[in-house]
Write a protein that holds these residues in place. Structure first.
Motif, PDB file in Angstrom:
ATOM      1  N   PHE A 122      -7.944  18.141   3.150  1.00  0.00           N
ATOM      2  CA  PHE A 122      -7.602  16.751   2.851  1.00  0.00           C
ATOM      3  C   PHE A 122      -8.764  15.799   3.132  1.00  0.00           C
ATOM      4  O   PHE A 122      -8.978  14.842   2.383  1.00  0.00           O
ATOM      5  N   ARG A 123      -9.511  16.034   4.188  1.00  0.00           N
ATOM      6  CA  ARG A 123     -10.657  15.156   4.438  1.00  0.00           C
ATOM      7  C   ARG A 123     -11.728  15.339   3.376  1.00  0.00           C
ATOM      8  O   ARG A 123     -12.316  14.356   2.909  1.00  0.00           O
ATOM      9  N   MET A 124     -11.999  16.582   2.981  1.00  0.00           N
ATOM     10  CA  MET A 124     -12.999  16.820   1.946  1.00  0.00           C
ATOM     11  C   MET A 124     -12.582  16.184   0.615  1.00  0.00           C
ATOM     12  O   MET A 124     -13.419  15.643  -0.115  1.00  0.00           O
ATOM     13  N   ALA A 125     -11.293  16.225   0.303  1.00  0.00           N
ATOM     14  CA  ALA A 125     -10.799  15.693  -0.967  1.00  0.00           C
ATOM     15  C   ALA A 125     -10.591  14.185  -0.922  1.00  0.00           C
ATOM     16  O   ALA A 125     -10.582  13.519  -1.958  1.00  0.00           O
ATOM     17  N   HIS A 126     -10.403  13.637   0.294  1.00  0.00           N
ATOM     18  CA  HIS A 126     -10.126  12.204   0.467  1.00  0.00           C
ATOM     19  C   HIS A 126     -11.044  11.661   1.570  1.00  0.00           C
ATOM     20  O   HIS A 126     -10.579  11.329   2.665  1.00  0.00           O
ATOM     21  N   PRO A 127     -12.341  11.587   1.308  1.00  0.00           N
ATOM     22  CA  PRO A 127     -13.292  11.282   2.380  1.00  0.00           C
ATOM     23  C   PRO A 127     -13.061   9.958   3.093  1.00  0.00           C
ATOM     24  O   PRO A 127     -13.274   9.868   4.304  1.00  0.00           O
ATOM     25  N   ALA A 128     -12.617   8.923   2.375  1.00  0.00           N
ATOM     26  CA  ALA A 128     -12.480   7.596   2.981  1.00  0.00           C
ATOM     27  C   ALA A 128     -11.035   7.183   3.208  1.00  0.00           C
ATOM     28  O   ALA A 128     -10.759   6.040   3.566  1.00  0.00           O
ATOM     29  N   ARG A 142      -4.755  12.149  -4.740  1.00  0.00           N
ATOM     30  CA  ARG A 142      -6.024  11.511  -5.082  1.00  0.00           C
ATOM     31  C   ARG A 142      -5.860  10.631  -6.311  1.00  0.00           C
ATOM     32  O   ARG A 142      -6.410   9.526  -6.372  1.00  0.00           O
ATOM     33  N   GLU A 143      -5.087  11.106  -7.287  1.00  0.00           N
ATOM     34  CA  GLU A 143      -4.834  10.308  -8.480  1.00  0.00           C
ATOM     35  C   GLU A 143      -4.057   9.043  -8.146  1.00  0.00           C
ATOM     36  O   GLU A 143      -4.264   7.985  -8.759  1.00  0.00           O
ATOM     37  N   LEU A 144      -3.165   9.126  -7.160  1.00  0.00           N
ATOM     38  CA  LEU A 144      -2.353   7.980  -6.756  1.00  0.00           C
ATOM     39  C   LEU A 144      -3.134   6.974  -5.919  1.00  0.00           C
ATOM     40  O   LEU A 144      -2.666   5.859  -5.700  1.00  0.00           O
ATOM     41  N   GLU A 145      -4.307   7.369  -5.433  1.00  0.00           N
ATOM     42  CA  GLU A 145      -5.136   6.510  -4.592  1.00  0.00           C
ATOM     43  C   GLU A 145      -4.355   5.989  -3.383  1.00  0.00           C
ATOM     44  O   GLU A 145      -4.345   4.793  -3.080  1.00  0.00           O
ATOM     45  N   THR A 146      -3.701   6.908  -2.697  1.00  0.00           N
ATOM     46  CA  THR A 146      -2.946   6.549  -1.503  1.00  0.00           C
ATOM     47  C   THR A 146      -3.883   6.067  -0.404  1.00  0.00           C
ATOM     48  O   THR A 146      -4.992   6.564  -0.246  1.00  0.00           O
ATOM     49  N   LYS A 147      -3.411   5.090   0.385  1.00  0.00           N
ATOM     50  CA  LYS A 147      -4.207   4.547   1.484  1.00  0.00           C
ATOM     51  C   LYS A 147      -4.100   5.415   2.733  1.00  0.00           C
ATOM     52  O   LYS A 147      -4.990   5.408   3.580  1.00  0.00           O
ATOM     53  N   SER A 148      -2.985   6.121   2.874  1.00  0.00           N
ATOM     54  CA  SER A 148      -2.753   6.922   4.075  1.00  0.00           C
ATOM     55  C   SER A 148      -2.017   8.194   3.690  1.00  0.00           C
ATOM     56  O   SER A 148      -1.074   8.152   2.895  1.00  0.00           O
ATOM     57  N   VAL A 160      -3.083  22.488  -2.848  1.00  0.00           N
ATOM     58  CA  VAL A 160      -4.211  21.889  -3.558  1.00  0.00           C
ATOM     59  C   VAL A 160      -3.716  20.949  -4.653  1.00  0.00           C
ATOM     60  O   VAL A 160      -4.248  19.844  -4.843  1.00  0.00           O
ATOM     61  N   ASP A 161      -2.668  21.353  -5.389  1.00  0.00           N
ATOM     62  CA  ASP A 161      -2.123  20.480  -6.432  1.00  0.00           C
ATOM     63  C   ASP A 161      -1.633  19.162  -5.844  1.00  0.00           C
ATOM     64  O   ASP A 161      -1.870  18.084  -6.413  1.00  0.00           O
ATOM     65  N   ALA A 162      -0.944  19.223  -4.702  1.00  0.00           N
ATOM     66  CA  ALA A 162      -0.475  17.998  -4.049  1.00  0.00           C
ATOM     67  C   ALA A 162      -1.655  17.146  -3.593  1.00  0.00           C
ATOM     68  O   ALA A 162      -1.638  15.911  -3.707  1.00  0.00           O
ATOM     69  N   THR A 163      -2.689  17.793  -3.090  1.00  0.00           N
ATOM     70  CA  THR A 163      -3.892  17.083  -2.658  1.00  0.00           C
ATOM     71  C   THR A 163      -4.474  16.257  -3.788  1.00  0.00           C
ATOM     72  O   THR A 163      -4.823  15.082  -3.615  1.00  0.00           O
ATOM     73  N   PHE A 164      -4.569  16.856  -4.962  1.00  0.00           N
ATOM     74  CA  PHE A 164      -5.187  16.171  -6.082  1.00  0.00           C
ATOM     75  C   PHE A 164      -4.254  15.151  -6.717  1.00  0.00           C
ATOM     76  O   PHE A 164      -4.715  14.129  -7.247  1.00  0.00           O
ATOM     77  N   GLU A 165      -2.946  15.384  -6.657  1.00  0.00           N
ATOM     78  CA  GLU A 165      -1.988  14.367  -7.125  1.00  0.00           C
ATOM     79  C   GLU A 165      -2.131  13.106  -6.273  1.00  0.00           C
ATOM     80  O   GLU A 165      -2.137  11.983  -6.788  1.00  0.00           O
ATOM     81  N   GLU A 198       0.832  -1.186   0.000  1.00  0.00           N
ATOM     82  CA  GLU A 198       0.000   0.000   0.000  1.00  0.00           C
ATOM     83  C   GLU A 198       0.877   1.250   0.000  1.00  0.00           C
ATOM     84  O   GLU A 198       2.044   1.207   0.414  1.00  0.00           O
ATOM     85  N   LEU A 199       0.291   2.352  -0.437  1.00  0.00           N
ATOM     86  CA  LEU A 199       1.037   3.609  -0.506  1.00  0.00           C
ATOM     87  C   LEU A 199       0.642   4.542   0.630  1.00  0.00           C
ATOM     88  O   LEU A 199      -0.539   4.752   0.904  1.00  0.00           O
ATOM     89  N   CYS A 200       1.662   5.084   1.272  1.00  0.00           N
ATOM     90  CA  CYS A 200       1.498   6.148   2.263  1.00  0.00           C
ATOM     91  C   CYS A 200       2.285   7.334   1.744  1.00  0.00           C
ATOM     92  O   CYS A 200       3.502   7.239   1.551  1.00  0.00           O
ATOM     93  N   SER A 201       1.614   8.427   1.481  1.00  0.00           N
ATOM     94  CA  SER A 201       2.306   9.585   0.927  1.00  0.00           C
ATOM     95  C   SER A 201       1.540  10.851   1.284  1.00  0.00           C
ATOM     96  O   SER A 201       0.312  10.878   1.231  1.00  0.00           O
TER      97      SER A 201
END
Length: 353
Positions: A269-275, A231-237, A224-229, A207-210
């Protein structure tokens, strides 16, 4: 007879409603969160907490860090006390032996952490160092009910596979900032180098932690750019660090954060990565100060005890803070009493981080 006064939902409550229905926030909305008025902060936190509560309830996951190799690094990351050119007064030593790393695992277990993080300075590990860490991880797995996250620098495919086979659950390799701003904080490796390590870690089955570091002189667009990057990577943590300016580093004079902005970043980060697991990481005590507890209305994870070369608050203070919120520490799939650190009588199964 007067009609009862009703109020329409605020923009943050409305945005939370959308996120709870599966909506992905836009970059523009992310920037609005970071630039929102301090007067809106409580409402923003309230809206964000609804998302956190849906996915994580009142659970808090704890992580424990071990600095397995300190200093002696050829990289020039400006925020880091272990970097080339840093004059910070820190311990410097090569990779710890098996005994010391096992002691760290025992300390993680005693600190009620579900995950033990083995971190080493340097551009990347040698094959010998990877074999050493892998061997220790196998012993840890046979003795403790801990998940293992390794942060060893840039990895190649064979090294990633060796770590996965040994039982490493997750690789941490932070993006730290946006692609555009990266060369402002480091010149000895690139943003693409970091993405490549995350790629080989995922391909090896880990799994990815980043995450990132907020407060290095970047602008809101970079966060914001890092936040969305991520999201594209689908990091777990996602560990969200807040710059702790250390004397002797090239960013020693940078001190631009206040607790309210830090909370807004966590809400973003919570709004952009809810789960996704959001972790309050380095710089928590220095930057959130008396408002630390409020960060857990957005985040669901944090480090316990010390960081790499800086001290954290006592673990007992963390347990007390969690208990005061009415939240519960989760370890090895069981709820823990946040006050005593002992298993709850009403323990329930939950995925350990």
């Amino acid at each position: 007879m007067n009609n009862p006064v009703t109020s329409s939902p605020s923009r943050w409550q409305s945005l939370a409603d959308q996120v709870l229905s599966g909506y992905q926030i836009s970059r523009e909305e992310g920037l609005e969160i970071l630039s929102s008025s301090d007067d809106e902060l409580l409402d923003l936190l309230s809206a964000t907490y609804r998302i956190r509560q849906k996915h994580f309830g009142k659970q808090v996951q704890l992580y424990y860090l071990k600095n397995a190799k300190s200093g002696l690094c050829p990289e020039d990351c400006g925020y880091c006390s272990q970097a080339r050119g840093s004059k910070a007064d820190i311990p410097k030593y090569r990779m710890l032996n098996e005994e010391k790393l096992l002691e760290g695992a025992k300390a993680a277990d005693e600190a009620k952490a579900g995950t033990y993080c083995i971190v080493a300075s340097g551009r990347g590990p040698t094959d010998k160092e990877v074999d050493h860490v892998a061997s220790v991880v196998e012993k840890i797995k046979s003795s403790f009910d801990l998940r293992i996250c390794c942060c060893l620098g840039l990895l190649n495919e064979d090294q990633a596979k060796r770590l996965q086979q040994a039982g490493v659950n997750r690789i941490n390799h932070n993006l730290n900032t946006s692609r555009e701003y990266y060369e402002k904080i480091c010149t000895t490796h690139t943003y693409e180098d970091r993405l490549q390590t995350l790629k080989v870690a995922r391909e090896a089955g880990m799994e990815l932690c980043s995450g990132l570091i907020v407060g290095m002189g970047e602008v809101a667009e970079d966060i914001v750019d890092a936040t969305f990057e991520l999201r594209e990577l689908e990091t777990k943590s996602i560990p969200v660090n807040f710059l702790n300016s250390i004397d002797g580093t090239s960013l020693e004079a940078v001190d631009e954060l206040d607790p309210r902005y830090c909370l807004k970043a966590l809400c973003l980060f919570r709004m952009a990565h809810p789960a996704t697991e959001i972790r309050i990481a380095g710089g928590r005590e220095v930057n959130l100060r008396s408002m630390q507890a409020m960060g857990l209305y957005a985040a669901n994870s944090m480090f316990v005890s010390d960081y790499l070369t800086t001290k954290g608050q006592a673990a007992e203070a963390d347990y007390e803070m969690i208990a005061d919120l009415g939240f519960e520490v989760i370890i090895s799939g069981h709820e823990m009493d946040a006050t005593t650190g002992e298993p709850s009588e009403l323990a329930t199964q939950a995925e350990s981080c």
